[in-house]
Design an enzyme around this catalytic site. Structure first.
Site, PDB file in Angstrom:
ATOM      1  N   CYS A 126       8.186   1.082  13.091  1.00 46.76           N
ATOM      2  CA  CYS A 126       8.890   1.523  14.290  1.00 46.76           C
ATOM      3  C   CYS A 126      10.386   1.251  14.128  1.00 46.76           C
ATOM      4  O   CYS A 126      10.785   0.199  13.637  1.00 46.76           O
ATOM      5  CB  CYS A 126       8.419   0.856  15.573  1.00 46.76           C
ATOM      6  SG  CYS A 126       6.731   1.223  15.993  1.00 46.76           S
ATOM      7  N   ARG A 131      10.602   3.916   8.722  1.00 48.95           N
ATOM      8  CA  ARG A 131       9.920   2.797   9.385  1.00 48.95           C
ATOM      9  C   ARG A 131       8.679   3.238  10.159  1.00 48.95           C
ATOM     10  O   ARG A 131       7.958   2.406  10.720  1.00 48.95           O
ATOM     11  CB  ARG A 131      10.877   2.095  10.364  1.00 48.95           C
ATOM     12  CG  ARG A 131      12.090   1.495   9.696  1.00 48.95           C
ATOM     13  CD  ARG A 131      13.015   0.904  10.728  1.00 48.95           C
ATOM     14  NE  ARG A 131      12.463  -0.278  11.331  1.00 48.95           N
ATOM     15  CZ  ARG A 131      12.648  -1.512  10.887  1.00 48.95           C
ATOM     16  NH1 ARG A 131      13.392  -1.720   9.821  1.00 48.95           N
ATOM     17  NH2 ARG A 131      12.115  -2.528  11.499  1.00 48.95           N
ATOM     18  N   TRP A 140       5.468   3.888  14.405  1.00 51.12           N
ATOM     19  CA  TRP A 140       4.317   3.670  13.529  1.00 51.12           C
ATOM     20  C   TRP A 140       3.260   3.071  14.455  1.00 51.12           C
ATOM     21  O   TRP A 140       3.406   1.947  14.938  1.00 51.12           O
ATOM     22  CB  TRP A 140       4.675   2.705  12.395  1.00 51.12           C
ATOM     23  CG  TRP A 140       3.580   2.550  11.387  1.00 51.12           C
ATOM     24  CD1 TRP A 140       3.326   3.360  10.325  1.00 51.12           C
ATOM     25  CD2 TRP A 140       2.590   1.505  11.340  1.00 51.12           C
ATOM     26  NE1 TRP A 140       2.241   2.897   9.622  1.00 51.12           N
ATOM     27  CE2 TRP A 140       1.765   1.756  10.217  1.00 51.12           C
ATOM     28  CE3 TRP A 140       2.313   0.385  12.132  1.00 51.12           C
ATOM     29  CZ2 TRP A 140       0.691   0.936   9.877  1.00 51.12           C
ATOM     30  CZ3 TRP A 140       1.240  -0.431  11.783  1.00 51.12           C
ATOM     31  CH2 TRP A 140       0.449  -0.152  10.662  1.00 51.12           C
ATOM     32  N   ASN A 158       9.820  -2.199  19.297  1.00 48.22           N
ATOM     33  CA  ASN A 158       9.254  -2.362  17.952  1.00 48.22           C
ATOM     34  C   ASN A 158       8.602  -3.733  17.913  1.00 48.22           C
ATOM     35  O   ASN A 158       9.260  -4.736  18.196  1.00 48.22           O
ATOM     36  CB  ASN A 158      10.380  -2.264  16.908  1.00 48.22           C
ATOM     37  CG  ASN A 158       9.948  -2.760  15.546  1.00 48.22           C
ATOM     38  OD1 ASN A 158       8.779  -2.646  15.187  1.00 48.22           O
ATOM     39  ND2 ASN A 158      10.875  -3.296  14.779  1.00 48.22           N
ATOM     40  N   GLY A 159       7.301  -3.764  17.578  1.00 50.58           N
ATOM     41  CA  GLY A 159       6.599  -5.050  17.522  1.00 50.58           C
ATOM     42  C   GLY A 159       5.244  -4.907  18.185  1.00 50.58           C
ATOM     43  O   GLY A 159       4.785  -3.795  18.453  1.00 50.58           O
ATOM     44  N   GLU A 167       0.640  -2.661 -10.054  1.00 42.72           N
ATOM     45  CA  GLU A 167       1.729  -1.928  -9.402  1.00 42.72           C
ATOM     46  C   GLU A 167       1.631  -0.427  -9.700  1.00 42.72           C
ATOM     47  O   GLU A 167       1.845   0.403  -8.813  1.00 42.72           O
ATOM     48  CB  GLU A 167       3.069  -2.521  -9.866  1.00 42.72           C
ATOM     49  CG  GLU A 167       4.317  -1.836  -9.365  1.00 42.72           C
ATOM     50  CD  GLU A 167       4.438  -1.742  -7.842  1.00 42.72           C
ATOM     51  OE1 GLU A 167       3.655  -2.364  -7.123  1.00 42.72           O
ATOM     52  OE2 GLU A 167       5.334  -1.003  -7.396  1.00 42.72           O
ATOM     53  N   LYS A 191       1.260   2.415  -6.828  1.00 41.52           N
ATOM     54  CA  LYS A 191       2.180   3.555  -6.691  1.00 41.52           C
ATOM     55  C   LYS A 191       1.388   4.852  -6.581  1.00 41.52           C
ATOM     56  O   LYS A 191       1.667   5.695  -5.739  1.00 41.52           O
ATOM     57  CB  LYS A 191       3.133   3.662  -7.890  1.00 41.52           C
ATOM     58  CG  LYS A 191       4.234   2.677  -7.985  1.00 41.52           C
ATOM     59  CD  LYS A 191       5.336   2.812  -6.958  1.00 41.52           C
ATOM     60  CE  LYS A 191       5.020   2.073  -5.712  1.00 41.52           C
ATOM     61  NZ  LYS A 191       5.349   0.737  -5.505  1.00 41.52           N
ATOM     62  N   GLU A 235      -0.675   5.079  -3.120  1.00 43.95           N
ATOM     63  CA  GLU A 235       0.028   5.222  -1.849  1.00 43.95           C
ATOM     64  C   GLU A 235       0.713   6.566  -1.690  1.00 43.95           C
ATOM     65  O   GLU A 235       0.880   7.036  -0.575  1.00 43.95           O
ATOM     66  CB  GLU A 235       1.012   4.072  -1.618  1.00 43.95           C
ATOM     67  CG  GLU A 235       2.164   4.026  -2.582  1.00 43.95           C
ATOM     68  CD  GLU A 235       3.075   2.836  -2.320  1.00 43.95           C
ATOM     69  OE1 GLU A 235       3.171   2.373  -1.192  1.00 43.95           O
ATOM     70  OE2 GLU A 235       3.715   2.378  -3.292  1.00 43.95           O
ATOM     71  N   HIS A 281     -16.504  -6.713 -17.819  1.00 44.85           N
ATOM     72  CA  HIS A 281     -17.392  -7.502 -16.951  1.00 44.85           C
ATOM     73  C   HIS A 281     -17.849  -6.710 -15.734  1.00 44.85           C
ATOM     74  O   HIS A 281     -18.247  -7.299 -14.738  1.00 44.85           O
ATOM     75  CB  HIS A 281     -16.685  -8.799 -16.530  1.00 44.85           C
ATOM     76  CG  HIS A 281     -16.353  -9.677 -17.694  1.00 44.85           C
ATOM     77  ND1 HIS A 281     -17.310 -10.400 -18.373  1.00 44.85           N
ATOM     78  CD2 HIS A 281     -15.183  -9.901 -18.337  1.00 44.85           C
ATOM     79  CE1 HIS A 281     -16.733 -11.051 -19.369  1.00 44.85           C
ATOM     80  NE2 HIS A 281     -15.444 -10.758 -19.371  1.00 44.85           N
ATOM     81  N   LYS A 329       7.730   1.569   5.972  1.00 43.59           N
ATOM     82  CA  LYS A 329       8.361   0.742   4.951  1.00 43.59           C
ATOM     83  C   LYS A 329       8.474  -0.725   5.338  1.00 43.59           C
ATOM     84  O   LYS A 329       8.251  -1.599   4.519  1.00 43.59           O
ATOM     85  CB  LYS A 329       9.746   1.296   4.644  1.00 43.59           C
ATOM     86  CG  LYS A 329      10.388   0.591   3.487  1.00 43.59           C
ATOM     87  CD  LYS A 329      11.067   1.531   2.562  1.00 43.59           C
ATOM     88  CE  LYS A 329      11.489   0.826   1.293  1.00 43.59           C
ATOM     89  NZ  LYS A 329      10.443   0.828   0.286  1.00 43.59           N
TER      90      LYS A 329
HETATM   91  C1  F6R Z   1       4.564  -0.409  -1.828  1.00 47.89           C
HETATM   92  C2  F6R Z   1       5.370  -1.087  -0.837  1.00 47.89           C
HETATM   93  C3  F6R Z   1       4.734  -2.150  -0.028  1.00 47.89           C
HETATM   94  C4  F6R Z   1       5.716  -3.313   0.161  1.00 47.89           C
HETATM   95  C5  F6R Z   1       5.116  -4.357   1.114  1.00 47.89           C
HETATM   96  C6  F6R Z   1       6.019  -5.554   1.264  1.00 47.89           C
HETATM   97  O1  F6R Z   1       5.306   0.532  -2.540  1.00 47.89           O
HETATM   98  O2  F6R Z   1       6.519  -0.773  -0.642  1.00 47.89           O
HETATM   99  O3  F6R Z   1       3.551  -2.585  -0.595  1.00 47.89           O
HETATM  100  O4  F6R Z   1       5.987  -3.875  -1.081  1.00 47.89           O
HETATM  101  O5  F6R Z   1       4.912  -3.781   2.368  1.00 47.89           O
HETATM  102  O6  F6R Z   1       7.266  -5.198   1.769  1.00 47.89           O
HETATM  103  P1  F6R Z   1       8.506  -6.135   1.613  1.00 47.89           P
HETATM  104  O7  F6R Z   1       8.835  -6.241   0.169  1.00 47.89           O
HETATM  105  O8  F6R Z   1       9.593  -5.447   2.382  1.00 47.89           O
HETATM  106  O9  F6R Z   1       8.137  -7.465   2.193  1.00 47.89           O
END
Ligand code: F6R
Length: 615
Positions: free
Chosen positions: A2, A27, A75, A101-102, A488, A492, A495, A511, A610
């Site tokens: 948000c 956001r 969001w 937001n929250g 990772e 990627k 997501e 295993h 994000k």
């Molecule tokens: C994946 C991604 C998320 C963030 C996670 C933590 O590409 O961006 O998995 O890494 O939400 O976010 P931060 O680093 O902002 O605490």
């Protein structure tokens, strides 16, 4: 998670609010809305499900006049994404409008109490409960909006950043924060309000970061006042100058922020390293570590808390600290750590790793450790965000704003800072030789140029992506420093393409997971020349023997893997501990091109946001 925008001044508020919503769309993009007090004194709310574009379309024919307003991009937490649950929300009488937001944890108790006083609720949101509560207090106590907000914040349990306008006072916005970020931009006779500084930078570089418990009274043409919700006195206001530029917030000719951010990495890592490795290449300087060196030298263990991609970087940090500093490291998901009744003692060092610096779980985990006497250190990207302000010390990764929801340049920035930190602490502790420090530090300086070299693979990866676009499952395998890289790489892909992918330690595969392998399940194997190279080669053979397709990421000049894998992507030779910085690049590009081929919204993948400011 948000985004909030607000404006009061001389310009048409709508233009600033919409532009701000576009900047904050990363956001959350379930719905968006604006509330503005028009020139003829009406309080108009326009809102629409979906992206900000949908709101613009909806509002185009409406009265968009007025120089005061608030806006929100959502969001969804309480209630499905639809027009009704979209913010802003009116109070019962229609006099107030609020964005939030929250999450308000005690909203159902408050809702029941307000219902018993005759309040009706149109939406399923916790926000509507809060704005009704504020109006209820105003009416009951016959008090100002400010007093009502102050009283309401005592009754609300949870996290919030809120902004409210009152139809009867078109010259005022009240804003408050608790555990969710809020920044006020100070212009010439105008004020801007936002969840982060990105909507503000094009108008002013002077900002005030509100602290938890702050309530801001923003009156048109008057000096801003900030109060602590628990005291009657005014808080001191600290104006900070932003170091951000508008170009950093634009796509700069790239089709997506994610691609721009991948290609920015030579520059962002050069910025991250800048001034931190001595000219002779023999020493690392990180003032946040040096100023508290005894904490790192005397600790018996380091705990790193993080989420998502940052958690993967933390796993690489564990290897680095254990190799160079010989300090045991535990890496915890912040969300698990905070509720696990963890053993944390004075003398422990806790590192909170977060791009946004706002992740609710990471923030709560560090507060818990701090309360138990640990020394807490932050590694973040967003300057002035909540985590750096809550820690004893820290260092920024300095990779510039990351707008694409999938983290790319922040990951490599985090790994680079962790590498520099481990060398510095190891050198101070005497657990790593000066020669090793000099070698690794000089390799860190080579990383930007080596990444530029890896970009030569771009066209090959784009072609490769076409072959794999229709796979339903992927396996990512790696070992040692590159096991987290496999995690990772899989994240990627998941997501942004919505293809199921699993990251696995290559040797663990036999295993259980090996049962999944067949002709339809490609494996991406990171098989660089490290201390387990031969073992990884065996793992590739095991996959091939079961008919699996292998894309291997190898060290330049490798012929052994090239002979057995179906496709090979070469990265240059570098110190083993830094290889994740190079292997990350083809993994990011592969995920990107597969997602593009599938027609996904790469920068704003479904269900994600994000900055995860809710639990
Ligand atoms: C994946 C991604 C998320 C963030 C996670 C933590 O590409 O961006 O998995 O890494 O939400 O976010 P931060 O680093 O902002 O605490």
């Amino acid at each position: 998670m948000c985004g909030i925008v607000g404006y009061i001044g001389k310009r048409r508020a709508y233009d600033i609010l919409i532009q701000g919503l576009h900047r904050l769309e990363y956001r959350g993009y379930d719905s968006s809305g604006v509330a503005m007090i028009s020139e003829d004194g009406e309080l108009n709310i326009y809102k629409a499900k979906g992206k900000v574009e949908a709101l613009e379309h909806f509002a185009a024919s409406k009265d968009l006049s007025g120089t005061i307003g608030i806006a929100h991009t959502r969001w969804a937490t309480h209630g499905e994404p639809n027009d009704i649950n979209a913010h802003p929300h009116f109070s019962q009488s229609g006099r107030l409008a609020m964005v939030h937001n929250g999450t308000i944890e005690n909203y159902s108790v408050l809702k029941d109490a307000l219902s018993s006083h005759g309040y009706n609720f149109i939406s399923q949101t916790d926000t509507e409960v809060a704005v009704h509560l504020i109006e209820y207090i105003m009416q009951k106590n016959n008090c100002s909006l400010f007093d009502a907000v102050r009283e309401a914040t005592k009754r609300i349990v949870g996290a919030y950043a809120i902004a409210i306008v009152d139809k009867q006072n078109p010259d005022q916005i009240i804003a408050a924060r608790q555990s969710s970020p809020l920044v006020i931009g100070v212009g010439e006779g105008e004020y801007f309000l936002a969840s982060d500084a990105t909507p503000i930078i094009e108008y002013t570089n002077k900002v005030i970061y509100l602290n938890d418990g702050d309530i801001a009274v923003i009156n048109r043409g008057q000096e801003l006042k900030v109060f602590d919700s628990n005291s009657t006195s005014e808080s001191e206001i600290k104006i900070t100058e932003l170091q951000m530029s508008i170009e950093q917030l634009e796509k700069g000719g790239y089709p997506h922020f994610m691609l721009k951010e991948i290609f920015e990495q030579p520059k962002t890592l050069a910025d991250c390293i800048s001034g931190r490795i001595s000219a002779d290449g023999k020493r690392v300087t990180l003032s946040g570590v040096i100023e508290h060196k005894e904490k790192f030298l005397n600790t018996n263990r380091i705990i790193i808390v993080a989420c998502g991609t940052s958690w993967h970087a933390a796993l690489i940090g564990k290897h680095l600290f254990e190799e160079f500093c010989r300090i045991p490291v535990v890496v915890e998901y912040a969300s698990e750590f905070r509720y696990s009744n963890p053993v944390v003692n004075p003398g422990d060092v806790l590192i909170a790793l977060s791009q946004s610096g706002e992740t609710a779980d990471t923030l709560a985990a560090l507060e818990l450790a701090k309360a138990n006497g640990a020394f807490v250190f932050g590694i973040c990207n967003v300057i002035g965000s909540s985590i750096p302000r809550a820690t004893h010390s820290g260092c920024y990764i300095h990779v510039g704003p990351e707008i694409g929801v999938a983290s790319t340049k922040a990951f490599t920035g985090q790994v680079t800072v962790l590498a520099m930190m481990s060398l510095l602490i190891g050198q101070m502790k005497g657990t790593v030789s000066d020669e090793v420090v000099a070698n690794v530090a000089s390799d860190i300086r080579r990383v930007p140029a080596l990444i530029k070299d890896i970009f030569k693979l771009n066209d090959k990866i784009e072609e490769l992506a076409k072959i794999f676009t229709y796979a339903h499952n992927f396996l990512y395998l790696g070992r040692g420093y590159n096991y987290p890289s496999a995690l990772e790489g899989a994240l990627k892909l998941k997501e942004i393409s919505y293809i199921h992918a699993e990251g696995y330690p290559a040797a663990e595969m036999k295993h259980g997971t090996i049962a999944l392998i067949d002709n339809d399940m490609p494996s991406v194997v990171i098989a660089i020349k490290d201390n387990v190279y031969e073992k990884t080669v065996n793992n590739i053979q095991q996959v091939k023997a079961r008919g699996g397709k292998v894309v291997a990421i190898v060290t330049e000049g490798d012929t052994i893997v090239a002979d057995m894998a179906d496709y090979v992507l070469e990265v240059p030779q570098i110190a083993e501990c830094l290889t994740p910085l190079l292997t990350a690049i083809p993994l990011q590009l592969l995920a990107y091109y597969i997602a593009v081929n599938k027609g996904r919204n790469v920068d704003q993948p479904r269900n994600l946001a994000k900055s995860v400011t809710v639990e």
